[in-house]
Motif scaffolding. Structure first.
Motif, mmCIF file in Angstrom:
data_model
loop_
_atom_site.group_PDB
_atom_site.id
_atom_site.type_symbol
_atom_site.label_atom_id
_atom_site.label_comp_id
_atom_site.label_asym_id
_atom_site.label_seq_id
_atom_site.Cartn_x
_atom_site.Cartn_y
_atom_site.Cartn_z
ATOM 1 N N SER A 222 0.858 -1.155 0.080
ATOM 2 C CA SER A 222 -0.056 0.035 -0.153
ATOM 3 C C SER A 222 0.908 1.181 -0.105
ATOM 4 N N SER A 223 1.687 1.619 1.069
ATOM 5 C CA SER A 223 2.671 2.602 1.117
ATOM 6 C C SER A 223 3.976 2.095 0.972
ATOM 7 N N ASN A 224 3.870 0.660 1.158
ATOM 8 C CA ASN A 224 5.360 -0.035 1.342
ATOM 9 C C ASN A 224 5.047 -1.658 1.465
ATOM 10 N N VAL A 225 5.731 -2.663 1.021
ATOM 11 C CA VAL A 225 5.547 -3.698 1.206
ATOM 12 C C VAL A 225 5.496 -4.305 2.642
ATOM 13 N N LYS A 226 4.361 -5.030 3.390
ATOM 14 C CA LYS A 226 4.390 -5.561 4.436
ATOM 15 C C LYS A 226 3.711 -6.801 4.548
ATOM 16 N N VAL A 227 4.253 -7.419 5.610
ATOM 17 C CA VAL A 227 3.565 -8.849 5.767
ATOM 18 C C VAL A 227 2.356 -8.762 6.723
ATOM 19 N N GLY A 228 1.305 -9.688 6.545
ATOM 20 C CA GLY A 228 0.257 -9.649 7.361
ATOM 21 C C GLY A 228 -0.417 -11.007 7.653
ATOM 22 N N VAL A 229 -1.513 -11.218 8.289
ATOM 23 C CA VAL A 229 -2.188 -12.572 8.322
ATOM 24 C C VAL A 229 -3.658 -12.329 8.278
ATOM 25 N N THR A 230 -4.404 -12.959 7.620
ATOM 26 C CA THR A 230 -5.887 -12.878 7.738
ATOM 27 C C THR A 230 -6.689 -14.172 7.551
ATOM 28 N N ARG A 231 -7.904 -14.501 7.995
ATOM 29 C CA ARG A 231 -8.533 -15.754 7.722
ATOM 30 C C ARG A 231 -8.578 -15.729 6.038
ATOM 31 N N LYS A 232 -8.584 -16.930 5.511
ATOM 32 C CA LYS A 232 -8.653 -17.286 4.050
ATOM 33 C C LYS A 232 -9.896 -16.573 3.522
ATOM 34 N N ALA A 233 -10.871 -16.754 4.316
ATOM 35 C CA ALA A 233 -12.189 -16.236 3.813
ATOM 36 C C ALA A 233 -12.170 -14.473 3.817
ATOM 37 N N GLN A 234 -11.410 -13.924 4.307
ATOM 38 C CA GLN A 234 -11.104 -12.518 4.376
ATOM 39 C C GLN A 234 -10.268 -12.015 3.154
ATOM 40 N N VAL A 235 -9.857 -12.845 2.141
ATOM 41 C CA VAL A 235 -9.063 -12.611 1.080
ATOM 42 C C VAL A 235 -10.124 -12.240 -0.015
ATOM 43 N N PRO A 236 -10.188 -11.062 -0.544
ATOM 44 C CA PRO A 236 -9.260 -10.147 -0.622
ATOM 45 C C PRO A 236 -9.520 -9.070 0.160
ATOM 46 N N GLU B 260 -0.811 -20.870 3.381
ATOM 47 C CA GLU B 260 -1.849 -21.214 3.838
ATOM 48 C C GLU B 260 -1.843 -22.086 5.039
ATOM 49 N N ALA B 261 -1.930 -21.599 6.228
ATOM 50 C CA ALA B 261 -1.799 -22.286 7.581
ATOM 51 C C ALA B 261 -3.121 -22.865 7.784
ATOM 52 N N PRO B 262 -3.173 -24.106 8.430
ATOM 53 C CA PRO B 262 -4.461 -24.697 9.145
ATOM 54 C C PRO B 262 -5.112 -23.881 10.362
ATOM 55 N N ASN B 263 -4.377 -23.056 10.962
ATOM 56 C CA ASN B 263 -4.938 -22.486 12.080
ATOM 57 C C ASN B 263 -4.068 -20.903 12.192
ATOM 58 N N ARG B 264 -4.741 -20.229 13.080
ATOM 59 C CA ARG B 264 -4.227 -18.784 13.380
ATOM 60 C C ARG B 264 -2.784 -18.667 13.941
ATOM 61 N N TYR B 265 -2.576 -19.716 14.686
ATOM 62 C CA TYR B 265 -1.266 -19.540 15.578
ATOM 63 C C TYR B 265 -0.142 -19.893 14.665
ATOM 64 N N LEU B 266 -0.138 -20.801 13.760
ATOM 65 C CA LEU B 266 0.856 -21.112 12.780
ATOM 66 C C LEU B 266 1.137 -19.987 11.699
ATOM 67 N N ALA B 267 0.071 -19.257 11.396
ATOM 68 C CA ALA B 267 0.286 -18.121 10.505
ATOM 69 C C ALA B 267 0.931 -16.935 11.221
ATOM 70 N N GLY B 268 0.436 -16.846 12.792
ATOM 71 C CA GLY B 268 0.988 -15.778 13.550
ATOM 72 C C GLY B 268 2.559 -16.040 13.651
ATOM 73 N N ILE B 269 3.090 -17.205 14.261
ATOM 74 C CA ILE B 269 4.435 -17.221 14.341
ATOM 75 C C ILE B 269 5.132 -17.111 13.126
ATOM 76 N N THR B 270 4.624 -17.370 11.851
ATOM 77 C CA THR B 270 5.334 -17.176 10.326
ATOM 78 C C THR B 270 5.515 -15.604 10.299
ATOM 79 N N GLU B 271 4.246 -14.792 10.686
ATOM 80 C CA GLU B 271 4.426 -13.254 10.500
ATOM 81 C C GLU B 271 5.320 -12.777 11.449
ATOM 82 N N VAL B 272 5.559 -13.204 12.485
ATOM 83 C CA VAL B 272 6.510 -12.835 13.541
ATOM 84 C C VAL B 272 7.966 -13.018 12.959
#
Length: 264
Positions: free
Chosen positions: A112-126, A142-154
Motif C-alpha cells: 500500500s505505502s510499502n511492502v508489508k507482511v500480514g495475516v488474515t483468515r482465508k475467507a477474508q481474502v481479498p 496457507e496455514a491450518p490455524n491462526r497460531y501457525l500463521a501468527g508465528i510465521t508473521e513474527v
C-alpha cells in the motif's frame, strides 16, 4: 436525503474497481455512487457494537468494559501468535476462539505505502487487502490455524515491515514492487513447523483498483467528536477512508460505534 446508523466498517466487493457499501441499518448505501457529491457527516451519539448501549467508545467499536470482556477483542486478534485454541486453551470464549482460529489462515505480502507482511483468515481474502489500501498483494502460505500463521508473521517481520504508512497510502505515494521476488526471498525465514504450508506454486500478484477521482496532497484527518458536523465533496474511497476534495479524510473503521447521520 438523510441516512442514520451506527458506523461499522464498509463492506466491499473487488470488481474492476472496488465497490464500497455502508450499512446504515434502515438503508444500504453504495458509497461509490456518492463520489463527486457533497455530503454532510454529523455525530449523533455512541453505540457499543457489543452491548448496544450508549456508552463512550473505547477501542474497535466497543465500550471499555466490552473491550476487555468480549472475545471479539482478544489479544490474539491483533497478535495471531498468541492464539491458543489449537491447544484447547481458552482466552475469553473457547468456542468462539475455535470458530475463528481453527480455520485456514493466509500469510501474505501487501503493498500500500510499502511492502508489508500480514495475516488474515482465508475467507477474508481479498477483503483484508482492500481494507489496508493495498494496490497489489500476494499469498505466501496457507496455514491450518491462526497460531501457525501468527508465528510465521513474527518471523517474517524481522525482514519486512508489518505496518502501513496510512498517510503515504492515502496520497498514493507508492511504487509497484516485485512481490513474487520478495516472497521467494522471505521463504527461507518461514519457521520449520510452517514450511510445509508454503504456497510455492501460487505466485500470482493480485491487483486492486480503488475508486478515487483525486488523491489528497496532504491529508487532514476528520475527528467527528471534536468536529461534530462536516461537509465536503467526496472524491474517492481507499482502504476504509472517505477522501474529500479539501484533503480531509475520514476513517470509517476507526469510528465504528459512532452513530452518525449522512446527508446527501
Amino acid at each position: 436525503m438523510t441516512y442514520q446508523g451506527v458506523l461499522k466498517k464498509m463492506m466491499t466487493s473487488n470488481n474492476d474497481v472496488v465497490q464500497y457499501y455502508l450499512d446504515m441499518e434502515a438503508d444500504f448505501l453504495n458509497m461509490n455512487q456518492l463520489i463527486n457529491k457533497e455530503i454532510t457527516l454529523s455525530f449523533v451519539k455512541y453505540e457499543c457494537l457489543n452491548c448496544g448501549l450508549e456508552k463512550q467508545i473505547y477501542r474497535q467499536g466497543f465500550c471499555q468494559s466490552c473491550f476487555f470482556e468480549t472475545p471479539r477483542a482478544g489479544d490474539w486478534i491483533m497478535r495471531p501468535e498468541l492464539s491458543k485454541a489449537h491447544l484447547g486453551v481458552e482466552d475469553r470464549d473457547l468456542e468462539f476462539e475455535k470458530e475463528m482460529q481453527l480455520k485456514p489462515h493466509i500469510v501474505y505480502l501487501a503493498n500500500s505505502s510499502n511492502v508489508k507482511v500480514g495475516v488474515t483468515r482465508k475467507a477474508q481474502v481479498p477483503t483484508r487487502w482492500i481494507d489496508q489500501g493495498a494496490h497489489e498483494a500476494i499469498e505466501i502460505l496457507e496455514a491450518p490455524n491462526r497460531y501457525l500463521a501468527g508465528i510465521t508473521e513474527v518471523a517474517l517481520k524481522e525482514h519486512v515491515a508489518d505496518k502501513t504508512n496510512w498517510r503515504k497510502m492515502l496520497t498514493n505515494d507508492n511504487e509497484d514492487a516485485d512481490l513474487v521476488a520478495v516472497k521467494e526471498q522471505l521463504s527461507q525465514y518461514i519457521p520449520d513447523e510452517a514450511k510445509e504450508y508454503y504456497l510455492k506454486a501460487n505466485s500470482e500478484e493480485i491487483h486492486i483498483n480503488f475508486p478515487v477521482e483525486k488523491y489528497p496532497e496532504k491529508v487532514k484527518s476528520l475527528n467527528l467528536i471534536k468536529t461534530p458536523t462536516y461537509s465536503g465533496v467526496l472524491k474517492g474511497i481507499k482502504a476504509q477512508y472517505l477522501i474529500f476534495e479539501d484533503n480531509t479524510v475520514f476513517n470509517v473503521r476507526a469510528n465504528e460505534g459512532l452513530v452518525v447521520s449522512i446527508e446527501v
